[in-house]
Design a protein around this motif. Structure first.
Motif, PDB file in Angstrom:
ATOM      1  N   TYR A   1       0.826  -1.205   0.000  1.00  0.00           N
ATOM      2  CA  TYR A   1       0.000   0.000   0.000  1.00  0.00           C
ATOM      3  C   TYR A   1       0.863   1.258   0.000  1.00  0.00           C
ATOM      4  CZ  TYR A   1      -4.107  -2.864   0.944  1.00  0.00           C
ATOM      5  OH  TYR A   1      -5.122  -3.787   0.852  1.00  0.00           O
TER       6      TYR A   1
ATOM      7  N   PRO B   1      -3.591   1.177   6.308  1.00  0.00           N
ATOM      8  CA  PRO B   1      -3.684   0.225   5.180  1.00  0.00           C
ATOM      9  C   PRO B   1      -2.363  -0.496   4.952  1.00  0.00           C
ATOM     10  CG  PRO B   1      -4.686   2.325   4.582  1.00  0.00           C
ATOM     11  CD  PRO B   1      -4.014   2.536   5.906  1.00  0.00           C
ATOM     12  N   GLY B   2      -2.449  -1.808   4.835  1.00  0.00           N
ATOM     13  CA  GLY B   2      -1.258  -2.605   4.573  1.00  0.00           C
ATOM     14  C   GLY B   2      -0.411  -2.904   5.784  1.00  0.00           C
TER      15      GLY B   2
END
Length: 736
Positions: free
Chosen positions: A400, A662-663
């Motif tokens: 991400y 995210p990620g």
């Protein structure tokens, strides 16, 4: 070497300054990781100034150049002032200039063409300088040094983004024939050379022996007293760290003690300044104007005015977020108040070190919040004073993070196969995905950016994502400031109390489509706290280890979160006045998590019956989230958790702790590898708390979406004891 140091006005440098400067002059990248006020600035300024003064070293006649990166605008502006003072006797031979979002448009062309020492931040490098590199070609062609100040702050998702921005910078420099030396300055940190290497992608030499003298620092751990009030589920309530810090700031200001109070949130900084000013007005009407708040989201002219007032001594007290933690020269401070553990020992010492910078004795006070970690620390001072600082956690290979930077790099110059190695081992595997998404197109010369929009806009390096929400006064249309889109649901929802420069506002409407929060000035006798609900599903299990009959796991998950209501609390006591429902859309997050399960046999051994199970898991989840910052360089608000008596993906009672980015950000992975120590400390924090059934000092959470229900303190202790017994009996478990 001495000649270079003399340029900075120092006849006899300390040993660590000389060692760092010698590495730099030899063309070797170096990180200097020493305490606050140890002269790190001098260690990198000496070789930089020496090289800038020697115009013959640049091939184009402009003279050699250097780039300085700071995590905050305030620090870059402060450093620019210092360099201008230092370079004043040298005439026009060194030309420092700040280049950031506050730099007027008419000045930017001068900076590009004539400045030799450009001071900026990673955000401007990412969005402004690298995408426009042809306009910076003269500067980049002559670039000899890149200074990265306060590099210990580049951790988690932000640090991972900065790591990729630096790789893009190195690639563009190579295009113009430059190979700059990287000079990094860090607070005392574990394995600084390794962390600096992950950040830059280079081999970095380490200088960490601090030879600087320093005055005595008296460090106090301050636990607010219990009040007669009762909170959720009848739990005892301590006086808030905010109220205690405001009282201490008031007392110190009355005595003429120059003080900065570091606060974890923007609202907290505003509230402490507001309370202190009100109490000072009762003592002396001239004193309230000598206390102010300082935080992100202010307009540029407001920040600059506050910085000038602090430097001049016009301000005696300042309630500030971490913008003033990072190396800003506030010499002359007598005391530092720290309202709540700042998340890492490195930040704690960095903040405490703001006092006594001129070598005099100083006072630092950590005011504990009512939560498991702060309570644990005031009762276990050895965890602060007898433990090394943490390692910096970052993951540049997070897809991400990496994917948008590959797109940005391709927009700057077509990406070739040879370039991919620079961006890390995960880069090659992402290229087909970027092609299939229509973001990149492969041609004979490499991969090209195919869209009309700016590729750099794909990556929000601060990790917030989305367009910032503007906070606008409804009656006048005046812009008060901004808040990150990711924080808008909790910070500026309808009905939220918003503080700005000592004034209180109520949010009348949050327009998510237009990214605007409309507010009106008001004086409510309460603050607001958002509530949310969260669920987790397992996408992939990367590692699974047996802990007796239980399991410790690490992998990828999807988190669904929705803000559903907010609480109104009395300003000073924190007493809950009521709850109001909200109608906001849910959000999903794909991230990384650590989770553990327990078997029926373990529940029986722990004497946890079905009626107690939900409360035991929930209490253990809250306490483990509160304790994780002691083991990973994270903040409680960087991570989240969910506990389920029967999770559909594991078919067992399960507790999840996940990265709130995210990620992933590396925090859950660190939790997995320190799980035994982390959960042992969690169990102890719950067990030693003096409350009967659970309180904010052990198992209640300020951000619980279920109103801290159910919670079972004693069952959580028995459950964790049994889980850890299984860990100790199983060889090869995740540990340290």
């Amino acid at each position: 070497m001495i000649n270079a140091i003399r340029l900075a006005g120092v006849e006899h440098p300390w040993a660590h300054q000389s060692a760092a400067a010698e590495h730099a002059l030899d063309g070797e990248s170096v990180v200097i990781a020493t305490g606050t006020a140890s002269g790190k600035s001098l260690a990198y300024l000496a070789p930089v100034l020496s090289t800038l003064l020697d115009g013959s070293e640049a091939p184009n006649g402009r003279g050699a150049t250097a780039l300085y990166l700071a995590p905050t605008k305030a620090l870059a502006a402060d450093q620019c002032r210092a360099v201008k003072d230092l370079a004043a006797p040298l005439g026009n031979r060194v030309r420092p200039a700040v280049y950031d979002g506050d730099t007027p448009v008419e000045e930017r062309e001068w900076v590009r063409q004539y400045a030799t020492y450009v001071l900026t931040n990673p955000d401007m490098l990412h969005r402004g300088i690298l995408p426009s590199h042809p306009r910076w070609s003269s500067f980049l062609r002559s670039l000899r040094y890149v200074v990265i100040d306060e590099c210990h702050t580049y951790r988690g998702v932000f640090g991972s983004h900065v790591a990729q921005v630096l790789r893009r910078l190195r690639r563009i420099c190579a295009r113009y024939g430059a190979d700059p030396v990287f000079l990094l300055a860090s607070a005392t940190a574990a394995e600084p050379a390794s962390a600096a290497g992950r950040l830059t992608g280079l081999t970095v030499h380490e200088v960490s022996d601090d030879a600087s003298p320093r005055g005595e620092l008296v460090f106090a751990l301050w636990e607010p007293p219990l009040t007669e009030l009762h909170g959720e589920k009848g739990a005892p309530v301590r006086r808030t760290a905010t109220a205690e810090t405001a009282d201490l700031l008031t007392d110190l200001t009355v005595q003429g003690v120059r003080t900065v109070a570091f606060v974890r949130s923007r609202r907290g900084a505003e509230l402490i300044a507001l309370i202190a000013r009100e109490r000072l007005a009762e003592v002396d009407r001239s004193l309230p104007g000598r206390v102010a708040a300082y935080r992100g989201g202010y307009l540029p002219e407001e920040r600059r005015a506050l910085e000038r007032a602090l430097h001049s001594g016009e301000l005696l007290g300042l309630a500030a977020t971490t913008a003033l933690e990072l190396g800003v020269d506030v010499s002359g401070l007598d005391a530092v108040l720290i309202a709540g553990y700042p998340g890492t020992r490195a930040s704690l010492w960095q903040q405490a070190g703001r006092a006594g910078r001129s070598g005099q004795g100083a006072l630092a006070v950590l005011v504990a919040r009512d939560d498991p970690l702060d309570t644990f620390l005031v009762h276990h001072p050895e965890a602060l004073f007898q433990q090394p600082v943490e390692s910096t956690v970052l993951d540049p290979d997070n897809p991400y993070v990496l994917a948008p930077h590959l797109c940005a790099a391709a927009a700057e110059l077509p990406l070739t196969e040879a370039d991919l190695e620079l961006f890390g081992p995960a880069a090659a595997g992402l290229m087909p995905q970027l092609e299939s998404a229509g973001l990149l197109r492969r041609r004979a010369t490499g991969w090209h950016w195919t869209r009309r929009e700016r590729a750099a806009d794909l990556a929000d390096i601060r990790g917030g994502g989305g367009r910032p929400v503007q906070i606008v006064e409804e009656a006048t249309g005046r812009l008060l400031g901004t808040v990150d889109e990711a924080a808008s649901h909790t910070a500026v929802h309808e009905g939220a109390v918003h503080l700005h420069q000592g004034h209180t506002y109520l949010v009348r409407r949050l327009d998510l489509e237009d990214s605007v929060a409309l507010v009106e000035e008001a004086v409510p006798p309460y603050s607001t706290t958002a509530r949310d609900v969260t669920s987790v599903s397992v996408l992939e299990t990367d590692i699974e280890l047996p802990w007796g009959e239980g399991r410790l796991c690490y992998g990828s998950v999807e988190v669904t979160n929705q803000v559903v209501s907010f609480l109104r609390r009395k300003l000073v006591t924190g007493e809950v006045l009521g709850e109001t429902k909200l109608d906001l859309p849910p959000r999903t997050l794909r991230t990384r998590a650590v989770w553990w399960t327990v078997s029926e046999a373990q529940l029986d051994a722990a004497r946890v019956n079905p009626e107690q199970l939900g409360g035991a898991l929930h209490a253990a989840e809250h306490a483990s989230i509160g304790m994780l910052p002691l083991f990973a360089t994270c903040d409680r608000w960087d991570i989240g958790g969910v506990s389920v008596p029967l999770h559909p993906d594991t078919a067992l009672p399960t507790v999840f702790v996940y990265d709130g980015h995210p990620g992933g950000a590396g925090f859950a992975e660190r939790a997995f590898h320190t799980a035994r120590e982390w959960l042992t400390a969690t169990r102890e924090a719950i067990a030693v708390c003096e409350c009967e059934a659970g309180c904010p000092s052990c198992v209640q959470s300020p951000k619980c979406g279920n109103g801290n229900e159910p919670l079972h303190k004693r069952a959580a202790v028995r459950l964790l004891t049994e889980l850890l017994r299984g860990a100790e009996s199983t060889p090869g478990t995740a540990d340290g």
